[in-house]
Design a protein around this motif. Sequence first.
Motif, PDB file in Angstrom:
ATOM      1  N   VAL A 323       2.968   1.485  39.153  1.00  0.00           N
ATOM      2  CA  VAL A 323       2.340   2.944  39.129  1.00  0.00           C
ATOM      3  C   VAL A 323       1.108   3.115  38.445  1.00  0.00           C
ATOM      4  CG1 VAL A 323       2.725   5.340  39.223  1.00  0.00           C
ATOM      5  CG2 VAL A 323       4.538   3.864  40.046  1.00  0.00           C
ATOM      6  N   MET A 324       1.249   2.770  37.204  1.00  0.00           N
ATOM      7  CA  MET A 324       0.065   3.014  36.251  1.00  0.00           C
ATOM      8  C   MET A 324      -1.183   2.057  36.542  1.00  0.00           C
ATOM      9  SD  MET A 324       0.097   2.810  31.971  1.00  0.00           S
ATOM     10  CE  MET A 324       0.331   0.952  31.980  1.00  0.00           C
ATOM     11  N   GLU A 326      -1.660   0.232  39.515  1.00  0.00           N
ATOM     12  CA  GLU A 326      -1.969   0.176  40.977  1.00  0.00           C
ATOM     13  C   GLU A 326      -2.013   1.427  41.828  1.00  0.00           C
ATOM     14  OE1 GLU A 326       0.300  -2.630  42.983  1.00  0.00           O
ATOM     15  OE2 GLU A 326       0.355  -3.994  41.254  1.00  0.00           O
ATOM     16  N   ASP A 327      -1.412   2.575  41.487  1.00  0.00           N
ATOM     17  CA  ASP A 327      -1.515   3.862  42.352  1.00  0.00           C
ATOM     18  C   ASP A 327      -2.947   4.516  42.282  1.00  0.00           C
ATOM     19  OD1 ASP A 327      -1.116   6.815  42.998  1.00  0.00           O
ATOM     20  OD2 ASP A 327       0.861   5.894  43.488  1.00  0.00           O
ATOM     21  N   PRO A 328      -3.555   4.805  43.536  1.00  0.00           N
ATOM     22  CA  PRO A 328      -4.740   5.283  43.749  1.00  0.00           C
ATOM     23  C   PRO A 328      -5.023   6.837  43.071  1.00  0.00           C
ATOM     24  CG  PRO A 328      -3.774   5.301  45.612  1.00  0.00           C
ATOM     25  CD  PRO A 328      -2.926   4.646  44.856  1.00  0.00           C
ATOM     26  N   ARG A 329      -3.780   7.344  42.728  1.00  0.00           N
ATOM     27  CA  ARG A 329      -3.767   8.803  42.195  1.00  0.00           C
ATOM     28  C   ARG A 329      -3.821   8.885  40.690  1.00  0.00           C
ATOM     29  NH1 ARG A 329       1.017  10.116  45.948  1.00  0.00           N
ATOM     30  NH2 ARG A 329       1.791   8.140  45.052  1.00  0.00           N
ATOM     31  N   PRO A 330      -4.879   9.414  39.916  1.00  0.00           N
ATOM     32  CA  PRO A 330      -4.706   9.698  38.709  1.00  0.00           C
ATOM     33  C   PRO A 330      -3.581  10.354  37.927  1.00  0.00           C
ATOM     34  CG  PRO A 330      -7.078  10.314  39.573  1.00  0.00           C
ATOM     35  CD  PRO A 330      -6.139   9.939  40.694  1.00  0.00           C
ATOM     36  N   VAL A 331      -3.313  11.164  38.894  1.00  0.00           N
ATOM     37  CA  VAL A 331      -1.892  12.163  38.300  1.00  0.00           C
ATOM     38  C   VAL A 331      -0.722  11.152  38.267  1.00  0.00           C
ATOM     39  CG1 VAL A 331      -0.194  13.954  38.789  1.00  0.00           C
ATOM     40  CG2 VAL A 331      -2.586  14.352  39.208  1.00  0.00           C
ATOM     41  N   LEU A 332      -0.589  10.260  39.254  1.00  0.00           N
ATOM     42  CA  LEU A 332       0.492   9.317  39.071  1.00  0.00           C
ATOM     43  C   LEU A 332       0.322   8.276  37.977  1.00  0.00           C
ATOM     44  CD1 LEU A 332       3.075   9.592  40.991  1.00  0.00           C
ATOM     45  CD2 LEU A 332       1.412  10.808  41.662  1.00  0.00           C
ATOM     46  N   GLY A 334      -1.502   8.546  35.335  1.00  0.00           N
ATOM     47  CA  GLY A 334      -1.350   9.281  33.978  1.00  0.00           C
ATOM     48  C   GLY A 334       0.009   9.678  33.651  1.00  0.00           C
ATOM     49  N   THR A 335       0.775  10.117  34.482  1.00  0.00           N
ATOM     50  CA  THR A 335       2.209  10.361  34.366  1.00  0.00           C
ATOM     51  C   THR A 335       3.164   9.353  33.969  1.00  0.00           C
ATOM     52  OG1 THR A 335       1.946  12.474  35.644  1.00  0.00           O
ATOM     53  CG2 THR A 335       4.129  12.000  35.246  1.00  0.00           C
ATOM     54  N   ALA A 336       2.595   8.171  34.631  1.00  0.00           N
ATOM     55  CA  ALA A 336       3.426   6.937  34.561  1.00  0.00           C
ATOM     56  C   ALA A 336       3.049   6.337  33.132  1.00  0.00           C
ATOM     57  CB  ALA A 336       3.086   5.946  35.393  1.00  0.00           C
ATOM     58  N   ALA A 337       1.994   6.746  32.804  1.00  0.00           N
ATOM     59  CA  ALA A 337       1.781   6.252  31.371  1.00  0.00           C
ATOM     60  C   ALA A 337       2.484   7.182  30.394  1.00  0.00           C
ATOM     61  CB  ALA A 337       0.251   6.281  30.952  1.00  0.00           C
ATOM     62  N   TRP A 338       2.531   8.340  30.356  1.00  0.00           N
ATOM     63  CA  TRP A 338       3.594   9.113  29.599  1.00  0.00           C
ATOM     64  C   TRP A 338       4.781   8.796  29.663  1.00  0.00           C
ATOM     65  CZ3 TRP A 338       7.596  12.409  31.040  1.00  0.00           C
ATOM     66  CH2 TRP A 338       7.951  13.362  30.014  1.00  0.00           C
ATOM     67  N   SER A 339       5.257   8.254  30.767  1.00  0.00           N
ATOM     68  CA  SER A 339       6.759   8.019  30.989  1.00  0.00           C
ATOM     69  C   SER A 339       6.929   6.560  30.244  1.00  0.00           C
ATOM     70  CB  SER A 339       7.078   7.844  32.345  1.00  0.00           C
ATOM     71  OG  SER A 339       8.398   7.620  32.593  1.00  0.00           O
ATOM     72  N   LEU A 340       5.877   5.748  30.359  1.00  0.00           N
ATOM     73  CA  LEU A 340       6.190   4.608  29.797  1.00  0.00           C
ATOM     74  C   LEU A 340       6.462   4.601  28.172  1.00  0.00           C
ATOM     75  CD1 LEU A 340       3.828   2.609  31.765  1.00  0.00           C
ATOM     76  CD2 LEU A 340       6.206   1.961  31.616  1.00  0.00           C
ATOM     77  N   ALA A 341       5.685   5.439  27.482  1.00  0.00           N
ATOM     78  CA  ALA A 341       5.576   5.784  26.352  1.00  0.00           C
ATOM     79  C   ALA A 341       6.943   6.502  25.688  1.00  0.00           C
ATOM     80  CB  ALA A 341       4.449   6.712  25.779  1.00  0.00           C
ATOM     81  N   LYS A 342       7.360   7.473  26.613  1.00  0.00           N
ATOM     82  CA  LYS A 342       8.550   7.895  26.317  1.00  0.00           C
ATOM     83  C   LYS A 342       9.752   7.146  26.411  1.00  0.00           C
ATOM     84  CE  LYS A 342       7.817  12.195  25.731  1.00  0.00           C
ATOM     85  NZ  LYS A 342       8.533  13.102  24.608  1.00  0.00           N
ATOM     86  N   GLU A 363      -8.718  11.663  32.476  1.00  0.00           N
ATOM     87  CA  GLU A 363      -7.451  12.386  32.116  1.00  0.00           C
ATOM     88  C   GLU A 363      -6.383  11.307  31.903  1.00  0.00           C
ATOM     89  OE1 GLU A 363      -6.973  16.643  33.977  1.00  0.00           O
ATOM     90  OE2 GLU A 363      -7.627  15.126  35.497  1.00  0.00           O
ATOM     91  N   VAL A 364      -6.712  10.038  32.720  1.00  0.00           N
ATOM     92  CA  VAL A 364      -5.579   9.276  32.476  1.00  0.00           C
ATOM     93  C   VAL A 364      -5.428   8.582  31.287  1.00  0.00           C
ATOM     94  CG1 VAL A 364      -4.445   6.826  33.670  1.00  0.00           C
ATOM     95  CG2 VAL A 364      -5.586   8.708  35.128  1.00  0.00           C
ATOM     96  N   LEU A 365      -6.962   8.068  30.875  1.00  0.00           N
ATOM     97  CA  LEU A 365      -7.153   7.603  29.715  1.00  0.00           C
ATOM     98  C   LEU A 365      -6.611   8.396  28.331  1.00  0.00           C
ATOM     99  CD1 LEU A 365     -10.884   6.296  29.919  1.00  0.00           C
ATOM    100  CD2 LEU A 365      -8.587   4.959  29.313  1.00  0.00           C
ATOM    101  N   ALA A 366      -6.628   9.464  28.637  1.00  0.00           N
ATOM    102  CA  ALA A 366      -6.157  10.561  27.544  1.00  0.00           C
ATOM    103  C   ALA A 366      -4.605  10.549  27.501  1.00  0.00           C
ATOM    104  CB  ALA A 366      -6.523  11.895  27.796  1.00  0.00           C
ATOM    105  N   GLU A 367      -3.969  10.385  28.571  1.00  0.00           N
ATOM    106  CA  GLU A 367      -2.477  10.233  28.557  1.00  0.00           C
ATOM    107  C   GLU A 367      -2.172   8.638  28.101  1.00  0.00           C
ATOM    108  OE1 GLU A 367       0.006  12.024  29.476  1.00  0.00           O
ATOM    109  OE2 GLU A 367      -1.025  13.562  30.617  1.00  0.00           O
TER     110      GLU A 367
END
Length: 377
Positions: A323-324, A326-332, A334-342, A363-367
């Motif tokens: 998802v982090m 290949e997904d075309p949507r930044p929200v997905l 970025g949220t996947a990046a947060w989830s992986l870190a968790k 925004e994704v880079l910040a996540e």
Amino acid sequence: MNIQELQQEVIEYSKTIGIDKIGFTSPAPFTELKNRLLRQQELQYQSGFEEPDIEKRVRPDLIFDKPQSIIAIAVAYPSKMKVRVVSKKGERRGIFCRASWGQDYHHILRKKLKMLEEYIASKVPEAKFKSMVDTGELVDRAVAERAGIGWSGKNCSIITPEFGSYVYLGEMITNLPFEPDSPIEDQCGTCTKCLDACPTGALVQGGQLNSQRCIAFLTQTKGFLPEEFREKIGNRLYGCDSCQTACPMNKGKDFHFHEETEPDSEIAKPLLKPILHINNRDFKEKFGPVSGSWRGKKPIQRNAVIALAHYKDESAVPDLIKVMQEDPRPVLRGTAAWSLAKIGGPEAKMALDHALGLEKDEEVLAEIKTGLSRISQ
């Protein structure tokens, strides 16, 4: 026409078409409600999904020519699944709120209101109606409260003595002068269990909700979810039942009156990992019949990503990396990046490091950067 006889006939007919409770009230302006709505607006507590014109929400005469009365209806829905599925390691599941377990309640209630209209029209051909469920101008709970369906609880739900708050609501404005019912006395007393149970403090006080903090609202948003709420959402994919399940009036309340309200447990409590990669067609086929799909798949997928972090599901790391990356949507992404870190671990850290050099969205880079700083600690 004898209006009292007709009213009784309408009540009796309503029982035959699966309306569990019916009440009648006047079309007078909802004056007290107007003051509350203005206060909500002032505090910016609205969800943004409501009718924006407050006058239309409190004055039936602005949306119907010469109204004479309003009919309120309630249909009970189950609070427990007959067929239970279990969330287990490697096969974690999300959850839809109970109001979204069966078929979309908008369709269920509109069908019953239409049948009620046709029945009344067969008795009084000159009768006129305007029916609505949830998305209409009027506030369903305010109508139901005044029509004696139930009282407005501290959790901002209508609580009926018979079914608790596990009811769908709808109403019908008409030009027939039905006799109004009396409201039910508030029975919440000094109880504050719903306020105490609210995960985000969205219930500011009894009867006042800050929708912007309500998980039921937050699960329906489409953007990045503020971090303070991500931990609170848990495995919720749509809606929240915390203030209902905490209510003593709902204890032991579980009604299976209507086939169309029965949940398919694989939809009401679905596996999380398949949701991450579901296409539009399959999403519509599987989740389209339930009310929780109305905002499309993006919020559900984002919430599934968050839920996998809630479980710290290591088996989902490859799915989240996909998802982090290949997904075309930044929200997905970025949220996947947060989830992986968790979730953490060498594979997650390596993927975040790799994504840092490829991602272009700020925004994704910040996540990703925040995630890397946490995963390194």
